[in-house]
Write a protein that holds these residues in place. Sequence first.
Motif, PDB file in Angstrom:
ATOM      1  N   LYS A 170       2.385 -23.934 -24.368  1.00 21.65           N
ATOM      2  CA  LYS A 170       3.500 -23.204 -24.317  1.00 21.65           C
ATOM      3  C   LYS A 170       2.832 -21.831 -23.282  1.00 21.65           C
ATOM      4  N   PRO A 171       2.458 -21.138 -24.350  1.00 18.21           N
ATOM      5  CA  PRO A 171       1.974 -19.713 -23.626  1.00 18.21           C
ATOM      6  C   PRO A 171       1.841 -19.573 -21.938  1.00 18.21           C
ATOM      7  N   LEU A 172       0.860 -20.566 -22.160  1.00 25.49           N
ATOM      8  CA  LEU A 172       0.209 -20.592 -20.308  1.00 25.49           C
ATOM      9  C   LEU A 172       1.620 -20.997 -19.622  1.00 25.49           C
ATOM     10  N   LEU A 173       2.546 -21.831 -20.033  1.00 28.26           N
ATOM     11  CA  LEU A 173       3.131 -22.057 -19.234  1.00 28.26           C
ATOM     12  C   LEU A 173       4.151 -21.425 -19.083  1.00 28.26           C
ATOM     13  N   ASN A 174       5.013 -21.069 -20.068  1.00 32.58           N
ATOM     14  CA  ASN A 174       5.662 -19.757 -20.082  1.00 32.58           C
ATOM     15  C   ASN A 174       5.466 -18.436 -18.677  1.00 32.58           C
ATOM     16  N   TYR A 175       3.622 -18.216 -19.027  1.00 32.69           N
ATOM     17  CA  TYR A 175       3.091 -17.362 -18.193  1.00 32.69           C
ATOM     18  C   TYR A 175       3.198 -17.869 -16.234  1.00 32.69           C
ATOM     19  N   TYR A 176       2.622 -18.889 -16.051  1.00 37.10           N
ATOM     20  CA  TYR A 176       2.462 -19.258 -15.062  1.00 37.10           C
ATOM     21  C   TYR A 176       4.303 -19.635 -14.489  1.00 37.10           C
ATOM     22  N   GLU A 177       5.424 -19.400 -15.125  1.00 39.13           N
ATOM     23  CA  GLU A 177       6.341 -19.669 -14.676  1.00 39.13           C
ATOM     24  C   GLU A 177       6.782 -18.147 -14.292  1.00 39.13           C
ATOM     25  N   ILE A 183      -1.275 -18.598 -10.096  1.00 40.50           N
ATOM     26  CA  ILE A 183      -2.349 -19.705  -9.305  1.00 40.50           C
ATOM     27  C   ILE A 183      -1.719 -19.443  -7.862  1.00 40.50           C
ATOM     28  N   GLN A 184      -2.768 -19.792  -6.938  1.00 41.91           N
ATOM     29  CA  GLN A 184      -2.387 -20.263  -5.883  1.00 41.91           C
ATOM     30  C   GLN A 184      -3.670 -20.747  -5.003  1.00 41.91           C
ATOM     31  N   PRO A 185      -3.195 -21.298  -3.388  1.00 45.41           N
ATOM     32  CA  PRO A 185      -1.533 -21.587  -3.129  1.00 45.41           C
ATOM     33  C   PRO A 185      -0.986 -22.359  -4.460  1.00 45.41           C
ATOM     34  N   GLU A 186       0.073 -23.011  -3.980  1.00 47.01           N
ATOM     35  CA  GLU A 186       1.967 -23.619  -4.505  1.00 47.01           C
ATOM     36  C   GLU A 186       0.471 -24.984  -4.852  1.00 47.01           C
ATOM     37  N   ALA A 187      -0.288 -25.838  -3.682  1.00 46.79           N
ATOM     38  CA  ALA A 187      -0.270 -27.089  -4.615  1.00 46.79           C
ATOM     39  C   ALA A 187      -1.368 -26.566  -6.047  1.00 46.79           C
TER      40      ALA A 187
END
Length: 714
Positions: A170-177, A183-187
Amino acid sequence: MATAKPKYYITTPIYYVNARPHLGHTYTTIAADAMARYKQMRGFDVLFLTGTDEHGQKVERSAKKNEESPIDFVDRVSAEYRDLWKHLGLRVDRFIRTTETRHAHAVQHLFREIQNNGYVYKGHYEGNYCVSDEMYIDDSTPGATCPECGRVTERVKEENYFFQLSKFEKPLLNYYEQYPEFIQPEARRNEIISFVRGGLRDLSISRSTFSWGIPVPDDPKHVIYVWLDALANYITALGYGASAGQADAGQAGDAKYKKYWPADVQMIGKEIVRFHCVYWPAFLMAAGLPLPKSIVAHGWLLFEENKMSKSRGNIVRTETILDVLGADALRYFLLREVVFGQDGSFSFDALVQRYNSDLANGLGNLASRTLAMITRYFKGEVPYPSNSVSRTPADQAIAKLAERTIADFNALFEQFHFSRALEAAWALVAAVDKYIVENEPWALAEKQDETSRARLATVLYTSAEALRIVTVLAHPVMPEATTRIWTQLGLGEIAQVPLPDLRWGQLPLGTKVGKVEPVFPRADKSAIERMQKMEDQERTPAAARAATAAAPPAVEDKDKKEDVGRRASSPGHPGTGQAPQTPAQPTPTTPPSATAQSPTAAPATDPKITIDDFAKIELRVAQIKVAEKVKGADKLLRLEVDLGTETRQIVAGIAEAYAPESLIGRKVVIVANLAPRKLRGLESNGMIVAASLEGGKPVLAAFLEDVPNGARLK
Ligand SMILES: [Zn+2]
């Protein structure tokens, strides 16, 4: 360091010493170097870190194979990286080695912090491990192949320390959001998000079955998982943990850590995004440390559209290009030709073509013709662009284009769009070329009237000023050549030019230009041949032995280590997210005895191979779809075979044993990962397995039961 400059911290992966440096590593490091130089010109206090990753089971084994102590082994290979970066003229501020004592202490400190925060427990791990990738494999089938590299995994059953990675889903997903630029690029970002959404399992962070690593604090029969050890380099290099009394006495403490962390950019190859975008931020979160601002992943560097890998025999060494065309030509090519973030292709042809069109005929020609005319017509002094009567809209158009180029270049470069940034700068080169041709300064010079003279001054001033601007913009990419042009322009220290202040019209009038010399002499066809030959010589075992005789130990075991550093920007590494053409592209290590210890010894052959060696040969079931004779070759048949996922052309020497029509529909066994080769002008992608009988005709291997196309034999 009393400076008000903002800081900029950029890193490359630290390269795994199991692989000798090749063009893939060079690509990542050059891109980071260019960005570091650019940021410095933009007024940042830059720290650029690279280094070598030196622990792990694979290194321990390679050293043993090589009859060396691990430390001797890593010392030698790490030195090759440092030498190459030096040879390339990279402005590395810090080169870290994970065998440094203070790194070890700092990693132990990090381990303790994570442990003290309650994220470490002891448990039993039983499962598969890929030694090549130093990675745990979730597939629990014994002997399963590694999804990353296709090698057969090893069964590991040991007591380990575990990291509660599952708590960070969860913390990671929140952070990515919250930080989409993380994280680059989008893909790559999408790939990681879906990976984490799929659920995270706890991660074993220690090993106890080998010893080449950093001991777990208070439990030295375990060593810390090599990825935790390696990833920590980005903070230990700055002195993280030093103030906790963990580092050696006399070190500078953690002032740099406090100043430079978190990193602004961590540049990596796309095959290691999971380690950098999942494990790394989770470790940092667990230790209560700030996360890097962005992880930027580039694509693979292919060779003539194929992955570079030893099995294909198409690894390109940086040294070859350096020797023939120089570092700047290589830097320009890689950053101009390859769209950063996507896979790009390298070939000697393309390199020389790009060099001639953009550098010899482009920037180099603009510099020499402009400066030569200033020398000839104005005694080498940059002329005053005279009164308004001598101005035309064409001059104004160049000035305007230059202003726009500066803006575009900066916007693109900041976003790692190196290729488009350079494209924009070279559009200015082309426009000035056209401007010179249309305004014919040489014709103006022949007339003696005042108007022509004023017009000549304007044209040459305009050309020189545009040249100055392109030269400044190109400096981070081609530091050496642009420095030479700068000197010829009679200007000072190019690296000190503040990029934010770059404008049209800053070329000082009356500047005395220097001696005009060509910066990019044209390369002819022989350049390609020379490079090709140097690479071919490197690849033949005979040459390798000759090198052993002639050279210090640095080159003696060139075939020993794998070409594909999994941590590196390894072009040959089949990573996640790419649908492989051939599911496995194993890269063979040479059998232990292949490097003759004595230069005169014949290459010994090891009578036994390991299961790992066998796993490198990819045998697959294929069905013949097309079979026909090859014109002018009595023994050859051209076949098209169906491998389930693809159709391939194979040229086989079985025409004397089989009529083409008798083969259609037949299932055969092929070696699927054989490097492509040409027979009678036809490319053959693989080899058909047949019993070869002394004096008789070949007999194809076949199955009694029905087997699906593409099934692997192992
Ligand atoms: Zn693997």
